[in-house]
Design a protein around this motif. Sequence first.
Motif, PDB file in Angstrom:
ATOM      1  N   GLY A   1       0.809  -1.185   0.000  1.00  0.00           N
ATOM      2  CA  GLY A   1       0.000   0.000   0.000  1.00  0.00           C
ATOM      3  C   GLY A   1       0.858   1.257   0.000  1.00  0.00           C
ATOM      4  N   PRO A   2       0.230   2.388   0.011  1.00  0.00           N
ATOM      5  CA  PRO A   2       0.971   3.653   0.002  1.00  0.00           C
ATOM      6  C   PRO A   2       1.760   3.872   1.293  1.00  0.00           C
ATOM      7  CG  PRO A   2      -1.395   4.043   0.239  1.00  0.00           C
ATOM      8  CD  PRO A   2      -1.210   2.575   0.019  1.00  0.00           C
ATOM      9  N   MET A   3       2.836   4.621   1.174  1.00  0.00           N
ATOM     10  CA  MET A   3       3.702   4.900   2.314  1.00  0.00           C
ATOM     11  C   MET A   3       3.056   5.978   3.190  1.00  0.00           C
ATOM     12  SD  MET A   3       7.580   6.503   2.518  1.00  0.00           S
ATOM     13  CE  MET A   3       7.759   6.266   0.818  1.00  0.00           C
TER      14      MET A   3
ATOM     15  N   LEU B   1      14.214  -0.588   0.178  1.00  0.00           N
ATOM     16  CA  LEU B   1      13.249  -0.190   1.202  1.00  0.00           C
ATOM     17  C   LEU B   1      11.832  -0.156   0.628  1.00  0.00           C
ATOM     18  CD1 LEU B   1      12.643   0.934   4.060  1.00  0.00           C
ATOM     19  CD2 LEU B   1      12.938   3.211   3.070  1.00  0.00           C
ATOM     20  N   LEU B   2      11.684   0.472  -0.531  1.00  0.00           N
ATOM     21  CA  LEU B   2      10.359   0.547  -1.158  1.00  0.00           C
ATOM     22  C   LEU B   2       9.803  -0.840  -1.461  1.00  0.00           C
ATOM     23  CD1 LEU B   2      10.968   3.509  -3.637  1.00  0.00           C
ATOM     24  CD2 LEU B   2       9.618   3.563  -1.529  1.00  0.00           C
TER      25      LEU B   2
ATOM     26  N   TRP C   1       5.782  -0.714  -0.550  1.00  0.00           N
ATOM     27  CA  TRP C   1       5.310   0.614  -0.927  1.00  0.00           C
ATOM     28  C   TRP C   1       5.348   0.826  -2.433  1.00  0.00           C
ATOM     29  CZ3 TRP C   1       8.799   2.968   3.386  1.00  0.00           C
ATOM     30  CH2 TRP C   1       8.154   2.822   4.614  1.00  0.00           C
ATOM     31  N   ALA C   2       6.027  -0.042  -3.165  1.00  0.00           N
ATOM     32  CA  ALA C   2       6.113   0.101  -4.621  1.00  0.00           C
ATOM     33  C   ALA C   2       6.475  -1.252  -5.234  1.00  0.00           C
ATOM     34  CB  ALA C   2       7.173   1.139  -4.984  1.00  0.00           C
TER      35      ALA C   2
END
Length: 121
Positions: free
Chosen positions: A1-3, A33-34, A39-40
């Motif tokens: 999901g979104p950060m 990390l993403l 997050w992506a």
Amino acid sequence: GPMPPWAGIISGAAIGLLSGLTGTGGGIFLSPLLLFMGWADARTASGIAAAFILVNSVAGLSGNLASVQSLPSELPLFATFVLAGTLLGTHLGIKRFAADKILKALGLVLIVAGLKMLGLF
């Protein structure tokens, strides 16, 4: 999901600290990390990291220009190869490479960066 915004602030500060301590560009820490935090996806993380690295490079060159009143004489040559690599990488990333191949390429980059940081490469 979104950060979440708070996670972005903490992550940015941690990446900045690691970059400063290791003398390594923060982009090398950003993509994993993403991906690890979900997050992506691989393509989005690669694009975000590319934009991040571009902004940092422009800031570094601007600081160099302000400090020593000149830019490296090789800059046009380097910029030409960066542009060529960007165009080729974008073409391959969009047309040829599946997400798993992008992840493998990122893994290889991280291994090389890790070996370099350990002084083995």
